[in-house]
Design a protein around this motif. Structure first.
Motif, PDB file in Angstrom:
ATOM      1  N   ARG A   1     -19.381  93.153  28.262  1.00 43.92           N
ATOM      2  CA  ARG A   1     -18.598  93.390  27.044  1.00 43.92           C
ATOM      3  C   ARG A   1     -19.427  94.056  25.948  1.00 43.92           C
ATOM      4  O   ARG A   1     -18.898  94.871  25.196  1.00 43.92           O
ATOM      5  N   PHE A   2     -20.691  93.708  25.837  1.00 46.73           N
ATOM      6  CA  PHE A   2     -21.565  94.240  24.797  1.00 46.73           C
ATOM      7  C   PHE A   2     -22.582  95.198  25.413  1.00 46.73           C
ATOM      8  O   PHE A   2     -23.027  95.004  26.547  1.00 46.73           O
ATOM      9  N   THR A   3     -22.968  96.187  24.620  1.00 52.45           N
ATOM     10  CA  THR A   3     -23.994  97.139  25.041  1.00 52.45           C
ATOM     11  C   THR A   3     -24.975  97.367  23.902  1.00 52.45           C
ATOM     12  O   THR A   3     -24.558  97.704  22.788  1.00 52.45           O
ATOM     13  N   ILE A   4     -26.242  97.178  24.212  1.00 52.88           N
ATOM     14  CA  ILE A   4     -27.283  97.442  23.219  1.00 52.88           C
ATOM     15  C   ILE A   4     -27.893  98.809  23.506  1.00 52.88           C
ATOM     16  O   ILE A   4     -28.073  99.194  24.665  1.00 52.88           O
ATOM     17  N   SER A   5     -28.192  99.533  22.452  1.00 50.31           N
ATOM     18  CA  SER A   5     -28.816 100.845  22.601  1.00 50.31           C
ATOM     19  C   SER A   5     -29.671 101.114  21.367  1.00 50.31           C
ATOM     20  O   SER A   5     -29.587 100.383  20.376  1.00 50.31           O
ATOM     21  N   ARG A   6     -30.491 102.137  21.447  1.00 47.77           N
ATOM     22  CA  ARG A   6     -31.330 102.463  20.298  1.00 47.77           C
ATOM     23  C   ARG A   6     -31.528 103.961  20.222  1.00 47.77           C
ATOM     24  O   ARG A   6     -31.473 104.660  21.229  1.00 47.77           O
TER      25      ARG A   6
ATOM     26  N   LEU B   1     -35.383  95.430   8.135  1.00 42.61           N
ATOM     27  CA  LEU B   1     -34.210  95.620   8.981  1.00 42.61           C
ATOM     28  C   LEU B   1     -32.947  95.368   8.160  1.00 42.61           C
ATOM     29  O   LEU B   1     -32.861  94.355   7.453  1.00 42.61           O
ATOM     30  N   VAL B   2     -31.977  96.259   8.285  1.00 40.28           N
ATOM     31  CA  VAL B   2     -30.713  96.106   7.574  1.00 40.28           C
ATOM     32  C   VAL B   2     -29.573  96.305   8.556  1.00 40.28           C
ATOM     33  O   VAL B   2     -29.405  97.398   9.113  1.00 40.28           O
ATOM     34  N   GLU B   3     -28.808  95.230   8.768  1.00 39.25           N
ATOM     35  CA  GLU B   3     -27.654  95.294   9.666  1.00 39.25           C
ATOM     36  C   GLU B   3     -26.414  95.760   8.916  1.00 39.25           C
ATOM     37  O   GLU B   3     -26.277  95.524   7.712  1.00 39.25           O
ATOM     38  N   SER B   4     -25.519  96.376   9.649  1.00 39.12           N
ATOM     39  CA  SER B   4     -24.223  96.776   9.099  1.00 39.12           C
ATOM     40  C   SER B   4     -23.222  96.866  10.232  1.00 39.12           C
ATOM     41  O   SER B   4     -23.601  96.807  11.408  1.00 39.12           O
ATOM     42  N   GLY B   5     -21.957  96.994   9.859  1.00 41.79           N
ATOM     43  CA  GLY B   5     -20.924  97.184  10.860  1.00 41.79           C
ATOM     44  C   GLY B   5     -20.092  95.958  11.174  1.00 41.79           C
ATOM     45  O   GLY B   5     -19.142  96.030  11.948  1.00 41.79           O
ATOM     46  N   GLY B   6     -20.454  94.830  10.590  1.00 44.42           N
ATOM     47  CA  GLY B   6     -19.658  93.639  10.818  1.00 44.42           C
ATOM     48  C   GLY B   6     -18.321  93.714  10.116  1.00 44.42           C
ATOM     49  O   GLY B   6     -18.063  94.633   9.333  1.00 44.42           O
ATOM     50  N   GLY B   7     -17.468  92.743  10.416  1.00 44.96           N
ATOM     51  CA  GLY B   7     -16.167  92.715   9.775  1.00 44.96           C
ATOM     52  C   GLY B   7     -15.212  91.808  10.494  1.00 44.96           C
ATOM     53  O   GLY B   7     -15.621  90.983  11.329  1.00 44.96           O
ATOM     54  N   LEU B   8     -13.939  91.957  10.173  1.00 49.77           N
ATOM     55  CA  LEU B   8     -12.873  91.157  10.767  1.00 49.77           C
ATOM     56  C   LEU B   8     -12.129  92.006  11.787  1.00 49.77           C
ATOM     57  O   LEU B   8     -11.720  93.140  11.486  1.00 49.77           O
TER      58      LEU B   8
ATOM     59  N   MET C   1     -19.752  96.177  20.715  1.00 53.39           N
ATOM     60  CA  MET C   1     -19.096  94.945  21.145  1.00 53.39           C
ATOM     61  C   MET C   1     -17.641  95.244  21.450  1.00 53.39           C
ATOM     62  O   MET C   1     -16.881  95.637  20.554  1.00 53.39           O
ATOM     63  N   ASN C   2     -17.273  95.069  22.702  1.00 48.02           N
ATOM     64  CA  ASN C   2     -15.900  95.298  23.152  1.00 48.02           C
ATOM     65  C   ASN C   2     -15.284  93.996  23.629  1.00 48.02           C
ATOM     66  O   ASN C   2     -15.987  93.020  23.900  1.00 48.02           O
ATOM     67  N   SER C   3     -13.984  93.995  23.766  1.00 48.29           N
ATOM     68  CA  SER C   3     -13.253  92.819  24.256  1.00 48.29           C
ATOM     69  C   SER C   3     -13.681  91.563  23.509  1.00 48.29           C
ATOM     70  O   SER C   3     -13.981  90.527  24.120  1.00 48.29           O
ATOM     71  N   LEU C   4     -13.708  91.652  22.220  1.00 47.31           N
ATOM     72  CA  LEU C   4     -14.194  90.541  21.410  1.00 47.31           C
ATOM     73  C   LEU C   4     -13.285  89.327  21.521  1.00 47.31           C
ATOM     74  O   LEU C   4     -12.059  89.453  21.656  1.00 47.31           O
ATOM     75  N   LYS C   5     -13.916  88.161  21.456  1.00 45.66           N
ATOM     76  CA  LYS C   5     -13.224  86.890  21.557  1.00 45.66           C
ATOM     77  C   LYS C   5     -13.461  86.089  20.276  1.00 45.66           C
ATOM     78  O   LYS C   5     -14.475  86.292  19.602  1.00 45.66           O
ATOM     79  N   PRO C   6     -12.570  85.165  19.964  1.00 42.75           N
ATOM     80  CA  PRO C   6     -12.799  84.334  18.771  1.00 42.75           C
ATOM     81  C   PRO C   6     -14.147  83.625  18.793  1.00 42.75           C
ATOM     82  O   PRO C   6     -14.763  83.442  17.744  1.00 42.75           O
ATOM     83  N   GLU C   7     -14.615  83.252  19.971  1.00 38.83           N
ATOM     84  CA  GLU C   7     -15.907  82.565  20.066  1.00 38.83           C
ATOM     85  C   GLU C   7     -17.090  83.483  19.795  1.00 38.83           C
ATOM     86  O   GLU C   7     -18.232  83.017  19.725  1.00 38.83           O
ATOM     87  N   ASP C   8     -16.836  84.787  19.641  1.00 41.92           N
ATOM     88  CA  ASP C   8     -17.907  85.707  19.236  1.00 41.92           C
ATOM     89  C   ASP C   8     -18.118  85.689  17.726  1.00 41.92           C
ATOM     90  O   ASP C   8     -19.044  86.334  17.222  1.00 41.92           O
ATOM     91  N   THR C   9     -17.282  84.974  17.014  1.00 40.49           N
ATOM     92  CA  THR C   9     -17.427  84.877  15.562  1.00 40.49           C
ATOM     93  C   THR C   9     -18.762  84.246  15.208  1.00 40.49           C
ATOM     94  O   THR C   9     -19.090  83.149  15.669  1.00 40.49           O
ATOM     95  N   ALA C  10     -19.540  84.958  14.405  1.00 38.49           N
ATOM     96  CA  ALA C  10     -20.872  84.493  14.038  1.00 38.49           C
ATOM     97  C   ALA C  10     -21.494  85.500  13.072  1.00 38.49           C
ATOM     98  O   ALA C  10     -20.953  86.597  12.876  1.00 38.49           O
TER      99      ALA C  10
ATOM    100  N   LEU D   1     -16.207  96.321  17.799  1.00 39.76           N
ATOM    101  CA  LEU D   1     -17.022  96.630  16.634  1.00 39.76           C
ATOM    102  C   LEU D   1     -18.339  97.198  17.126  1.00 39.76           C
ATOM    103  O   LEU D   1     -18.797  96.852  18.224  1.00 39.76           O
ATOM    104  N   ARG D   2     -18.954  98.023  16.299  1.00 41.92           N
ATOM    105  CA  ARG D   2     -20.303  98.482  16.597  1.00 41.92           C
ATOM    106  C   ARG D   2     -21.210  98.103  15.433  1.00 41.92           C
ATOM    107  O   ARG D   2     -21.005  98.559  14.299  1.00 41.92           O
ATOM    108  N   LEU D   3     -22.185  97.280  15.739  1.00 41.83           N
ATOM    109  CA  LEU D   3     -23.170  96.893  14.749  1.00 41.83           C
ATOM    110  C   LEU D   3     -24.335  97.878  14.786  1.00 41.83           C
ATOM    111  O   LEU D   3     -24.706  98.375  15.848  1.00 41.83           O
ATOM    112  N   SER D   4     -24.895  98.109  13.625  1.00 43.95           N
ATOM    113  CA  SER D   4     -26.084  98.945  13.509  1.00 43.95           C
ATOM    114  C   SER D   4     -27.172  98.161  12.806  1.00 43.95           C
ATOM    115  O   SER D   4     -26.899  97.310  11.958  1.00 43.95           O
TER     116      SER D   4
END
Length: 120
Positions: A67-72, A4-11, A83-92, A18-21
């Motif tokens: 706020r978040f939606t998972i799909s495949r 598994l390889v994640e991508s799409g993170g950032g600031l 991930m929509n309406s991101l909050k500082p507490e979503d930092t991880a 953001l949309r993670l893959s």
């Protein structure tokens, strides 16, 4: 084995998106339930969202509902986390997980994670 390889993170600023893959290779992707977890500094890894192998059922942690939606896309061997309406507490660091139970044995595979930082 499933790789598994994640991508799409950032600031991103608070309120942004953001949309993670998570791209999978190896064993047949479509038989695995897929989940997203996250881990903030100094905290335990926590469940974020899940989707069944067929995509027919999803489940979310209360703190991301609405706020978040998972799909495949099984044709692309990829799972997404919008991930929509991101909050500082979503930092991880966000981790992708593939899980399958067969013959009473649970098979779990993890990606290396992708950092999401939400500024206030």
């Amino acid at each position: 084995q499933v790789q598994l390889v994640e991508s799409g993170g950032g600031l991103v600023q608070a309120g942004g998106s953001l949309r993670l893959s998570c791209a999978a290779s190896g064993r047949i992707f479509s038989v695995y339930d897929m989940r997203w977890f996250r881990q903030a500094p100094g905290k335990e890894r926590e469940f974020v969202a899940a989707i069944t192998w067929s995509g027919g059922n999803t489940n979310y942690a209360d703190f991301v509902k609405g706020r978040f939606t998972i799909s495949r896309d099984n044709a692309k061997n990829t799972v997404y986390l919008q991930m929509n309406s991101l909050k500082p507490e979503d930092t991880a660091v966000y981790y992708c997980n593939a899980r399958r139970e067969r013959g009473g044995i649970i098979y779990d595979y993890w990606g290396q994670g992708t950092q999401v930082t939400v500024s206030s």
